[in-house]
Design a protein around this motif. Structure first.
Motif: not given
Length: 246
Positions: A227-237, A239-246
């Motif tokens: 619910a708070l993600i949409d307030l960010a300018d950019r989102v990094l995701v 998963r298991d320690g790896r950056l999978v999106d952003g």
């Protein structure tokens, strides 16, 4: 290491490469952190790279155990990576000595934690003033800055109250004001809404976003609340320690 050596000067960035953006505040390059060894090793962060610019609120999203807290600790100089490099506001964090890291945490980076971390016996104003006392800011200037910060977070009328007299949302607002006391370039917030109800949590995220944009800071906010993600300018995701999106 001297302070001069800690700062990456000129137009060069990590490893001497040109900075990708003139307003770049955070550069994370190939950072990894493992806890334990052999079959008991836990790979908390794996080869993560990204940048964040001035005036940008970046949300770091992932399930519990995804590596969000470890990554923030590495960026803020609370922990050291096994490999890779972190640069914050021109300061090379990864190989800095303890004295340099202390200066970084007192002046360049502000922290907001899930548990607020306020001193129970101090008033709201005194809690906000702690970083300024450590920085030996003169009393008159300190009091003026504390008053401005409490007004900024909507608590101008609560300066004399102690944490137990404040709601959870108010305590977190005091924590935000304290993190801003020394005018940091980077604000690191680790699950800052984790102990708050959804409406209060959103108000805190709104506050962080407003402060970042108004003051031209950079903020990295770890959260698993969609619910708070949409307030960010950019989102990094993560998963298991790896950056999978952003």
């Amino acid at each position: 290491m001297s302070r001069q050596n800690m700062v990456v000067t000129g137009a060069a960035g990590v490893g001497g490469a040109p900075s990708a953006h003139p307003d770049e505040v955070v550069r994370v390059s190939g950072v990894s952190r493992t806890f334990g060894r052999g079959e008991h090793a836990v790979y908390a962060v794996r080869d993560v790279s990204f940048t964040a610019n001035r005036g940008e609120l970046v949300a770091i999203r992932g399930r519990s155990g995804a590596g969000k807290t470890t990554l923030l600790n590495l960026i803020g100089g609370l922990d050291r990576p096994d490999s890779g490099q972190v640069v914050v506001a021109g300061h090379e964090v990864t190989s800095a000595g303890e004295a340099e890291l202390l200066r970084l945490r007192r002046g360049t980076v502000g922290f907001v934690f899930q548990t607020f971390g306020l001193v129970p016996i101090l008033s709201a104003a005194e809690n906000v003033g702690v970083p300024l006392r450590l920085a030996q800011v003169p009393a008159a200037e300190r009091e003026e800055r504390v008053a401005v910060l409490l007004e900024l977070v909507g608590l101008g009328g609560h300066a004399a109250q102690r944490p137990y007299e404040l709601s959870g949302g108010q305590q977190q607002r005091v924590a935000v004001a304290r993190a801003l006391a020394n005018e940091p370039d980077l604000l690191i917030a680790d699950e800052p809404t984790g102990q708050l109800d959804s409406e209060t949590g959103r108000s805190i995220m709104d506050l962080l976003r407003a402060v970042v944009h108004a003051r031209g800071m950079t903020a990295l906010v770890a959260t698993h609340d969609p619910a708070l993600i949409d307030l960010a300018d950019r989102v990094l995701v993560l998963r298991d320690g790896r950056l999978v999106d952003g």
